[in-house]
Design a protein around this motif. Sequence first.
Motif, short mmCIF file in Angstrom:
data_model
loop_
_atom_site.label_atom_id
_atom_site.label_comp_id
_atom_site.label_asym_id
_atom_site.label_seq_id
_atom_site.Cartn_x
_atom_site.Cartn_y
_atom_site.Cartn_z
N ARG A 39 56.32 -37.12 50.84
CA ARG A 39 56.38 -36.97 52.30
C ARG A 39 56.29 -38.34 52.93
O ARG A 39 55.85 -39.31 52.30
N VAL A 65 54.42 -41.01 50.63
CA VAL A 65 53.27 -40.58 49.83
C VAL A 65 53.78 -39.57 48.80
O VAL A 65 54.33 -38.52 49.15
N ALA A 68 53.01 -36.98 45.74
CA ALA A 68 51.98 -36.14 45.14
C ALA A 68 52.23 -36.06 43.64
O ALA A 68 53.32 -35.70 43.20
N GLY A 95 50.96 -34.59 39.95
CA GLY A 95 50.15 -33.66 39.18
C GLY A 95 50.52 -33.72 37.72
O GLY A 95 51.15 -34.67 37.25
N VAL A 125 45.64 -33.18 41.64
CA VAL A 125 46.79 -33.81 42.29
C VAL A 125 46.33 -35.12 42.92
O VAL A 125 45.39 -35.13 43.72
N ASP A 126 46.97 -36.20 42.52
CA ASP A 126 46.69 -37.51 43.10
C ASP A 126 47.82 -37.89 44.04
O ASP A 126 48.91 -37.32 43.99
N GLU A 127 47.56 -38.88 44.88
CA GLU A 127 48.60 -39.36 45.77
C GLU A 127 48.82 -40.85 45.58
O GLU A 127 47.87 -41.60 45.31
N ARG A 128 50.07 -41.26 45.70
CA ARG A 128 50.43 -42.68 45.64
C ARG A 128 51.18 -43.02 46.92
O ARG A 128 52.17 -42.36 47.25
N GLU A 129 50.76 -44.06 47.58
CA GLU A 129 51.52 -44.55 48.73
C GLU A 129 52.49 -45.62 48.23
O GLU A 129 52.07 -46.61 47.62
#
Length: 678
Positions: free
Chosen positions: A577, A584, A586, A588, A595-599
Amino acid sequence: MADDPLLQPYRLKHLTLRNRIMSTAHEPAYSEDGLPKERYRLYHAEKAKGGIALTMTAGSAIVSRDSPAAFGNLHAYKDEIVPWLRELADACHEHGTAVMMQITHLGRRTNWNKADWLPVLAPSPIREPAHRSFPKTAEDWDLDRIVADYADTAERMRAGGLDGIEIEAYGHLLDGFWSPATNLRADEYNGSLDNRLRFTWRVLDAIRARVGPDFIVGLRMVADEDWDKGLTREEGVEIARRLVASGQVDFLNLIRGHIETDAALAEVIPIQGMRSAPHLDFCGEVRAETKFPILHAARIADVATARHAIAEGKLDMVGMTRAHIADPHIVRKISEGREDEIRPCVGATYCLDRIYEGHEALCIHNPATGRERSMPHVITRADGPPRRVVVIGAGPAGLEAARVSAGRGHAVTLLEAAPEAGGQVRLASRLPRRRELIGIVDWRVAMCERAGVDMRFNSYAEAADVLALEPDVVIIATGGLPNTGIVEGAELAVSTWDILAGDVKPAGRVLVYDDNAAHPGLTAAEAIADAGCSVEIVTPERFFAADIGGLNHVAYARAFDRHGVRITINKRVLGVRRSGNALVAAIGSDYGERVDEREVDMLVVEHGTLPLDDLYFDLRPLSRNGGEVDHAALIDVRPQAATRNPDGRFQLFRIGDAVASRNVHAAIYDALRLCVAV
C-alpha cells in the motif's frame, strides 16, 4: 585450412590424434545403472562425427564401491562396464576419434548416504563443504584396497578398447595427499613431497604393472591450488616435473585452483561474465618448464582462443568441452570453412549446474545434446512437399521454429512485434555480466537469414495478417507477460521486465519479491544493486535461488555480497500500500500468522509470466487441429496429425512461454521437436 594450427595432427606416444581439439573429461550423467549405454555412447559418437580428435569420457569413472557416484559417475569398478566401453570406443573409432576415460576415487567429494552407505574416506578427516560429508581417515588397508581397485579399473579400460586413461588428481583422493589443506596425517604419507606422493606412485606402479608400458596413461592434476592453505605453484610444478621424470605418465592435463566450495569451483570453471581462458598462460608456463605434452580446458569457448593456445605453444591439445556441448560439430565446420556457423557456447553453464543439482547435462540452447537418439544436430530436408510456415514471435522459441522449419525446406515467414529479435533473452543480456546470452539470439537470426526466412520486425500480427499469408502451419511463439498480480495492490509494483528494459529506473530502497527463484528475479536484483540502490530480496523458498545451480549462484552471491543486498527466505509479500511518498509491503510466511511491514521506495515482483495467447485463441477455431498437440507423436518425433476441424485451413501450435512460463531450454526444445517432424 592446411595451415590452421588446430587442424594439425598430434602424436601422443603411439597414438596419432587427427587434430588438436578435444573434449575433456566431464560427467553428463547420461549413465544407466552406472554404465555408458546408448545415450552415453550417442553423445560421444556425435562429437566423433563432428571431427573432434579425442573425447575424454567420464568425469570421473569411479574405481571403488566406497567412492559412490556424486553426479551420475560411471561405475568403473564393475566388470559389466567392459562391453559397453567396447561399443562406445567402436562408435567413436569408426569416425576417427580417439577415446579415453578419466578414472578416480572421489575421496571426500561425495556423500556417504547413497549406494552402499559406506563411509567416505580421505587422507585426513577434513570435510569438503560442497558435498558436506565428514570423511574417515584412510587406513593402510583402505589404501591397499584402493590401489588394487585402480589397477583393476585400468585393466577394464584397456579390455574395453579405449585408447588410454586419465587419472583424476584434482579435488579427489589422489591429490588429497598432495595438499597441505587436506593432508594432516602423521605417518609416511605426509611431510616431504616424497611422502605426499607415496600413494600416487603406488597407484601408478600398480596400473603400469597391469596394463603395461604401451597403454596411454595420463594425469589430470592441479599444479597450483591458488590458495594460501593449499598446494603452491612451486610444489605443484615440482610434482609435474617428478611425474614427467618417472616415465609413468604420457600426458598432463592441468588445472589451477581448488574446488571444495562453489565459489572456488567457479574460478576453475568460469562462467559467463568471467575471464576467458584464465589459466591458459599458466599452463603454457608449465609446458615450457616440463617440455611435456600438456592438455587443458577452462572456458576456452571460441575457436580464436583455441587457435591461439596451439599456435603460441601453450598447449598440445586444447579442450573445448562446454563448447562441444553447444555444438559437437565444431571441427567439421572449421575444416569446411564454416566457422561462422558454429553454435556458440554462451557461458550460461546450464549444463554443469544441472549436473551439480542431480540432473543430466543439457545445453541452454542446443536441446539435441544428450538427446541424440531422438533429436538431430543437423536439420535435413523433409521428404514431402514444402509447406508455408508462419511463426509469430522472434524470441528463442520462435527463432528456433523458423530455423528448423526452413532447414526442413519449408517457406517460412517470421512476424515479430518488436524492432529486433530476442524476447526475454535480450532483456537478460542487458545485465553486463550476462551479455553473452545474446549469442543465443544472434546465431539463430544469422541461421534464419542464411536459410531465407522472411523475417518481418515491427509487425504486430493479428488473425487477419496471419490468414493473409495462407499458411499450412502456424506456430505461436509470442511468449508471455509478467505476472505481478499475486500481490494485493500489485498496481503499485513493477516487474523485473520494467527494470531490465530500462522502462523504470530503480531508486532508493527496493524490495524484490522473487516468487520464481530463477534467473529473472536475481538478474533484476543485481541490476538494481549495481544502480546503487538498497536492495532486499524476499522469497518464500526454504533456500535461496532454488532453481539456480551452484556455479551461477556464485556470480549472483558475489554481486549481492558486494552491494550488501539483504536476503530473506521463507517469507511472502502479501500486499503493498502507499504511505505518503513511500510504499509499505506486508510480509508474512507459510509458517505462522506473523506479518511484518517494510517501508520501501519500490516493490519489484517476479512470478514468471502468463501466456500472451490472444492470437492463438483467435486462430484456434479456424485451424484443423484446434491447437491440439499429440504428445505421443511429439515425444516420438512423428508428424502431428490431429484433426478436430476437417474444414480447417492450417495446423496451429504454440510453444515456449506462450504455453506456460518455463526457461530458454524448454522453449527451444519445444520448437525443435515440433518442427523437425513438420
